[in-house]
Write a protein that holds these residues in place. Structure first.
Motif, short mmCIF file in Angstrom:
data_model
loop_
_atom_site.label_atom_id
_atom_site.label_comp_id
_atom_site.label_asym_id
_atom_site.label_seq_id
_atom_site.Cartn_x
_atom_site.Cartn_y
_atom_site.Cartn_z
N THR A 172 26.51 -2.29 111.36
CA THR A 172 26.40 -0.98 110.71
C THR A 172 27.77 -0.38 110.48
N GLY A 173 27.79 0.59 109.59
CA GLY A 173 28.97 1.42 109.40
C GLY A 173 30.20 0.71 108.89
N GLU A 174 31.36 1.20 109.36
CA GLU A 174 32.65 0.77 108.83
C GLU A 174 32.92 -0.70 109.10
N ARG A 175 32.53 -1.19 110.28
CA ARG A 175 32.80 -2.59 110.59
C ARG A 175 32.10 -3.52 109.61
N ARG A 176 30.84 -3.23 109.30
CA ARG A 176 30.11 -4.08 108.35
C ARG A 176 30.76 -4.03 106.98
N GLU A 177 31.18 -2.83 106.55
CA GLU A 177 31.85 -2.71 105.26
C GLU A 177 33.13 -3.53 105.23
N GLN A 178 33.87 -3.51 106.33
CA GLN A 178 35.11 -4.28 106.40
C GLN A 178 34.83 -5.78 106.33
N ILE A 179 33.78 -6.22 107.01
CA ILE A 179 33.42 -7.63 106.97
C ILE A 179 33.04 -8.03 105.54
N MET A 180 32.23 -7.20 104.89
CA MET A 180 31.82 -7.50 103.52
C MET A 180 33.03 -7.57 102.60
N GLU A 181 33.96 -6.63 102.73
CA GLU A 181 35.14 -6.63 101.87
C GLU A 181 35.99 -7.88 102.11
N ARG A 182 36.13 -8.29 103.37
CA ARG A 182 36.91 -9.49 103.66
C ARG A 182 36.23 -10.73 103.06
N LEU A 183 34.91 -10.81 103.18
CA LEU A 183 34.20 -11.95 102.60
C LEU A 183 34.31 -11.95 101.09
N LYS A 184 34.24 -10.78 100.47
CA LYS A 184 34.40 -10.71 99.02
C LYS A 184 35.79 -11.18 98.60
N ARG A 185 36.81 -10.82 99.38
CA ARG A 185 38.17 -11.27 99.04
C ARG A 185 38.28 -12.78 99.18
N MET A 186 37.55 -13.35 100.13
CA MET A 186 37.58 -14.80 100.29
C MET A 186 36.93 -15.51 99.10
N CYS A 187 36.14 -14.78 98.32
CA CYS A 187 35.49 -15.36 97.14
C CYS A 187 36.41 -15.39 95.92
N VAL A 188 37.63 -14.88 96.08
CA VAL A 188 38.60 -14.85 94.98
C VAL A 188 39.73 -15.80 95.31
N PRO A 189 40.03 -16.78 94.43
CA PRO A 189 41.13 -17.70 94.71
C PRO A 189 42.43 -16.96 94.93
N GLU A 190 43.25 -17.45 95.85
CA GLU A 190 44.48 -16.75 96.21
C GLU A 190 45.40 -16.54 95.02
N ASP A 191 45.47 -17.51 94.11
CA ASP A 191 46.41 -17.38 92.99
C ASP A 191 45.90 -16.44 91.90
N SER A 192 44.70 -15.83 92.09
CA SER A 192 44.21 -14.88 91.09
C SER A 192 44.16 -13.46 91.63
N THR A 193 44.61 -13.25 92.87
CA THR A 193 44.64 -11.90 93.42
C THR A 193 45.81 -11.13 92.82
N PRO A 194 45.74 -9.80 92.75
CA PRO A 194 46.84 -9.00 92.19
C PRO A 194 48.16 -9.28 92.88
N ALA A 195 48.16 -9.41 94.22
CA ALA A 195 49.40 -9.65 94.94
C ALA A 195 50.01 -10.99 94.55
N ALA A 196 49.15 -11.99 94.41
CA ALA A 196 49.65 -13.32 94.03
C ALA A 196 50.22 -13.29 92.63
N LYS A 197 49.57 -12.57 91.72
CA LYS A 197 50.07 -12.49 90.35
C LYS A 197 51.42 -11.77 90.31
#
Length: 202
Positions: free
Chosen positions: A168-193
């Protein structure tokens, strides 16, 4: 909801609330408020009822995956993120804090395993199909698999209320956000670009 769907939903509810040992045609007919003959018209045996549960589960989860995929941009990781969203933010999630579709998977799998393990075969085939899609999603296949396994782990933790601080709450949101970031290849993230652009200027 059709009579057939009402019967299946009643069977799922019975399994979740009372256990698969209570899954009998008489109990399901009682829960669905239909006659035994009416139930037998749709499902002539317990095995066919369980097979219907499994097929319906797969169909509904595929629908949630397709609906999630339609909201995401084209590109690597799209299918993996759609699997994540369908699993943990499915269209019925507001009802119980997690996707009832995944609850259906639990109920269907439990019913199939307790009745006849051969009835699990369509579920195994579905998981193999889902995994094949993730393996060819433009991500590192191991990363995509880790996301899938993490999704399953979070879902089971939520289902059995093993750790409400995680679910629940903030921890679940943080887990979801981390998993979503893992779904994006590293070389296509804004920082990588930005890093690539900086290297080009040197």
């Amino acid at each position: 909801m059709s009579k057939r769907d009402s019967i299946l939903k009643s069977a799922e509810t019975l399994i979740r609330n009372e256990g698969s040992q209570q899954l009998t045609l008489d109990r399901v007919a009682e829960k669905a408020k239909v006659s035994k003959g009416g139930l037998l018209y749709h499902f002539p045996s317990k095995e066919e009822l369980v097979a219907g549960l499994v097929a319906r589960t797969i169909e509904y989860f595929d629908r949630d995956v397709d609906a999630a995929k339609a909201t995401l941009p084209e590109g690597p990781g799209r299918n993996t993120q759609a699997f994540l969203l369908a699993s943990l933010e499915g269209r019925w999630a507001a009802d119980a804090g997690l996707s009832p579709d995944r609850l259906d998977i639990f109920a269907s799998a439990l019913a199939a395993a307790s009745t006849d393990m051969k009835l699990m075969e369509p579920m195994r085939q579905a998981y193999a199909r889902w995994q094949a899609v993730l393996d060819n999603d433009g991500l590192d296949p191991i990363t995509a698999t880790i996301v899938r396994l993490a999704v399953d782990g979070l879902w089971y933790t939520e289902l059995f209320r093993l750790d409400d601080n995680v679910c629940t709450g903030e921890r679940r949101e943080q887990i979801m956000e981390r998993l979503k970031r893992m779904c994006v290849p590293e070389d296509s993230t804004p920082a990588a670009k930005r890093g690539k652009q900086a290297r080009k200027k040197r």
